[in-house]
Write a protein that holds these residues in place. Sequence first.
Motif, PDB file in Angstrom:
ATOM      1  N   HIS A   6      11.786  -4.362  -7.763  1.00 56.38           N
ATOM      2  CA  HIS A   6      12.325  -3.161  -7.138  1.00 56.38           C
ATOM      3  C   HIS A   6      13.179  -2.355  -8.119  1.00 56.38           C
ATOM      4  O   HIS A   6      13.172  -1.105  -8.100  1.00 56.38           O
ATOM      5  N   ASN A   7      13.901  -3.043  -8.966  1.00 59.95           N
ATOM      6  CA  ASN A   7      14.761  -2.350  -9.929  1.00 59.95           C
ATOM      7  C   ASN A   7      13.971  -1.812 -11.141  1.00 59.95           C
ATOM      8  O   ASN A   7      14.391  -0.855 -11.786  1.00 59.95           O
ATOM      9  N   LYS A   8      12.844  -2.438 -11.422  1.00 54.71           N
ATOM     10  CA  LYS A   8      12.047  -2.046 -12.581  1.00 54.71           C
ATOM     11  C   LYS A   8      11.290  -0.742 -12.336  1.00 54.71           C
ATOM     12  O   LYS A   8      11.192   0.115 -13.229  1.00 54.71           O
ATOM     13  N   TYR A   9      10.727  -0.613 -11.122  1.00 56.31           N
ATOM     14  CA  TYR A   9       9.954   0.586 -10.794  1.00 56.31           C
ATOM     15  C   TYR A   9      10.695   1.345  -9.703  1.00 56.31           C
ATOM     16  O   TYR A   9      10.771   0.883  -8.562  1.00 56.31           O
ATOM     17  N   ILE A  10      11.218   2.518 -10.064  1.00 56.71           N
ATOM     18  CA  ILE A  10      12.130   3.215  -9.142  1.00 56.71           C
ATOM     19  C   ILE A  10      11.463   4.358  -8.392  1.00 56.71           C
ATOM     20  O   ILE A  10      12.067   4.942  -7.482  1.00 56.71           O
ATOM     21  N   ASN A  11      10.232   4.680  -8.745  1.00 55.46           N
ATOM     22  CA  ASN A  11       9.571   5.821  -8.113  1.00 55.46           C
ATOM     23  C   ASN A  11       8.438   5.376  -7.185  1.00 55.46           C
ATOM     24  O   ASN A  11       7.834   4.326  -7.378  1.00 55.46           O
ATOM     25  N   LYS A  12       8.185   6.198  -6.207  1.00 54.38           N
ATOM     26  CA  LYS A  12       7.086   5.960  -5.280  1.00 54.38           C
ATOM     27  C   LYS A  12       5.761   5.938  -6.045  1.00 54.38           C
ATOM     28  O   LYS A  12       5.521   6.771  -6.928  1.00 54.38           O
ATOM     29  N   ASP A  13       4.924   4.946  -5.706  1.00 50.28           N
ATOM     30  CA  ASP A  13       3.595   4.769  -6.303  1.00 50.28           C
ATOM     31  C   ASP A  13       3.641   4.517  -7.806  1.00 50.28           C
ATOM     32  O   ASP A  13       2.677   4.818  -8.524  1.00 50.28           O
ATOM     33  N   ASP A  14       4.750   3.963  -8.306  1.00 50.62           N
ATOM     34  CA  ASP A  14       4.746   3.500  -9.693  1.00 50.62           C
ATOM     35  C   ASP A  14       3.732   2.377  -9.878  1.00 50.62           C
ATOM     36  O   ASP A  14       3.264   2.128 -10.996  1.00 50.62           O
ATOM     37  N   ILE A  15       3.428   1.702  -8.778  1.00 46.77           N
ATOM     38  CA  ILE A  15       2.373   0.680  -8.774  1.00 46.77           C
ATOM     39  C   ILE A  15       1.311   1.125  -7.777  1.00 46.77           C
ATOM     40  O   ILE A  15       1.598   1.301  -6.587  1.00 46.77           O
ATOM     41  N   THR A  16       0.106   1.341  -8.249  1.00 47.57           N
ATOM     42  CA  THR A  16      -0.991   1.786  -7.379  1.00 47.57           C
ATOM     43  C   THR A  16      -2.104   0.752  -7.263  1.00 47.57           C
ATOM     44  O   THR A  16      -2.937   0.823  -6.369  1.00 47.57           O
ATOM     45  N   LEU A  17      -2.107  -0.218  -8.170  1.00 45.73           N
ATOM     46  CA  LEU A  17      -3.074  -1.311  -8.147  1.00 45.73           C
ATOM     47  C   LEU A  17      -2.337  -2.636  -8.254  1.00 45.73           C
ATOM     48  O   LEU A  17      -1.290  -2.717  -8.910  1.00 45.73           O
ATOM     49  N   ASN A  18      -2.884  -3.653  -7.620  1.00 46.30           N
ATOM     50  CA  ASN A  18      -2.229  -4.963  -7.678  1.00 46.30           C
ATOM     51  C   ASN A  18      -2.097  -5.470  -9.108  1.00 46.30           C
ATOM     52  O   ASN A  18      -1.146  -6.175  -9.445  1.00 46.30           O
ATOM     53  N   GLU A  19      -3.034  -5.073  -9.951  1.00 47.08           N
ATOM     54  CA  GLU A  19      -3.047  -5.564 -11.320  1.00 47.08           C
ATOM     55  C   GLU A  19      -2.144  -4.754 -12.246  1.00 47.08           C
ATOM     56  O   GLU A  19      -2.049  -5.061 -13.446  1.00 47.08           O
ATOM     57  N   ASP A  20      -1.500  -3.704 -11.729  1.00 45.44           N
ATOM     58  CA  ASP A  20      -0.646  -2.872 -12.583  1.00 45.44           C
ATOM     59  C   ASP A  20       0.538  -3.647 -13.146  1.00 45.44           C
ATOM     60  O   ASP A  20       1.037  -3.319 -14.238  1.00 45.44           O
TER      61      ASP A  20
END
Length: 214
Positions: A6-20
């Motif tokens: 949660h602290n690493k990615y602060i923006n919405k949809d910073d992760i869009t794939l499970n493998e990201d």
Amino acid sequence: QQELLHNKYINKDDITLNEDDEMYHAIQKKLLQIQNKYGLLNPIYTLVYDTLEESFEFVGTSSSTPNFRHEHVKFSHSLLDNHENGGVIDVYEDENGKWLSAYAPIKNQSGKTVALLVADEFFSDFIKQARIQLFLYISIFLIISIVLIIMINHLLKKEKEFKDQLIQTNEEISAKNEEIQRQSEILKENNLKLEEAQKTIKEKARQLNLNNQL
């Protein structure tokens, strides 16, 4: 891992794939394993409360499609009221429909709640499953009742046959006893006649002896 992610990615949809992200993918696989283990129909997920926005955000999920840091718009206030202990939410409605939910806190090594693990079920699916279960229970009850009735009727039939046989046997024994009693009475009469005949023979023999002496 939940807190770091949660602290690493602060923006919405910073992760869009499970493998990201390897850490995210590990959480997704673990959540999917839990979902499958308990036969849950809907994906389970984690929520993090944003104190500034006063709303929850989706982080991890067992779904094949991430919903990373999307806002949970119409959440139940029970999530806040029991944030530290978890609980069960009765029927409530959000942007996706009516639900029943259960949730539990995810705590870090310091004991601080950093997220909530949530499992949902559509209320309509719950009612459907409840009706199916009720139908199954009623069907099982009816089958058991029918089997018991058949068994009881069979036992009652056997009991009646046994009683009838017992009555018939008693009647036969009574008839035999009456016949024995009758034969016993005839035997007594014959014994009396025999005794009388013996007395008569003895008397005649005595008289014959007397006559011979004269």
